[in-house]
Write an enzyme that holds these catalytic residues in place. Sequence first.
Site: not given
Length: 443
Positions: A248, A292-293, A330, A334, A361-362, A390
């Site tokens: 974290g 991780g990050r 991401r 988020y 297409c979004e 991620y």
Amino acid sequence: MYLHGTSEINASGHLEIGGCDVVDLKSQFGTPLYIVDEQLVRERCKQYVEAFKESGLQFQVAYASKAFCVMAMCTVVEQEGLSLDVVSEGELYTALQAGFPAERIHFHGNNKTPEEITMAIKAGIGCFVVDNLIELHLLQAIAADMDKHVNVLLRVTPGVEAHTHEYISTGQTDSKFGFDIGNGSAFEGVKIASNLSNIKLLGVHSHIGSQIFEVEGFQMAVQKVAEFAKEVHEQLGVSFKVVNLGGGFGIRYVDGDTPLEVSQYVKAITNAVKEHFAGISNTLPEIWVEPGRSIIGDAGTTLYTVGTQKNIPGVRKYVAVDGGMTDNPRPALYQSQYEALLANRANDEEKEIVSIAGKCCESGDMLIWDVNLPEVQSGDLLAVSCTGAYNYSMASNYNRIRRPGVVFVKDGQSDLVVKRESFQDIIGNDLVPERIRKQAVLK
Ligand SMILES: Cc1ncc(COP(=O)(O)O)c(C=O)c1O
Ligand SMILES: N[C@@H](CCCC[NH3+])C(=O)O
């Protein structure tokens, strides 16, 4: 754009990472391309190891492979002496294929399948982080069947819930993960686990959230876990040999992000352990963490080629690149923010604020809403920084877009560690069964 790690602008005005000019990387590998600054990854690993060594505590630093799990990454963190956290048979398989020592692998997850548990026991992994009672009994049954003994940490929710820029203390933790300390289920879990014949309970695990910039949440978690350890020791005679405090630790994505140094996070945690665990049993527990990050995040850069543009006078200018939410979901998920620069004209004066759109297409397929760039032209290269964590691991084939390749760069050398997906990869698992093929066509 902030230049992380070995990133710099070279004499040609091009972005260079690991001594490699990204214009050359584009020629060699195409775009989109994930570029990983291998030296920065290794530095981050070393920072964790050094900080723990300094604390004098026994420790393991387990890279949370969910952030970016490919064989070359497993090899690099293995070489740097880290352990590995996996959460699925796919991550476990990747690690084992990379030759990662099984005894340094920790298996997480709130719904491990019997097949995953069996695979992990067969491989001889170091530890299961057990999430709930159903899993505990399943693990006991499978281990007994296989005549094996397995190391276990129980994942507990200490009632500290961390959010991106703040932490709040919650009486009752609303989380799908783990045994709650507050409502007694963690105590019950320890009682049961310590009496199961094929389970060796090493201790507990707590993870309070991700992209955290303060130490207080971690310190509070240590305190809560220590109070729990004391209760368990006094009432059940069980002592925790290991306490895992999860991951974290935050990183800098954009201006205004204020991460601490790795050493500051580690120091805060290890000091809190020394303070709160003193006197509970004869020895302080071994401390494990799972970054991780903060190991891979700022070492990653994604390189795109600019294609079309749409200018809506008085509203905004959309600049489209050859990737998007498929390689970086991401921002859509988020509202995450990123910085970017024109990698082939990095010294050109910034002239306009534009929005970087993906090619899906979004409408929500946006990478950056506002970024200040020189006047952008088709064929320019856009580098988006801090995409190591991620991104590849959460990439998709939406619109049947092929996932980009990944290249590791270091000391002027570039090596492909994941090939760009081929069209065959895209249709590789498709089947058109005979029954459908034979269906009469209405004319
Ligand atoms: C149990 C656990 N450990 C480690 C991590 C890694 O977190 P981060 O990438 O924020 O360091 C996560 C993800 O938040 C997690 O859920
Ligand atoms: N996927 C999230 C982090 C999840 C952490 C895993 N528990 C992100 O991209 O920020």
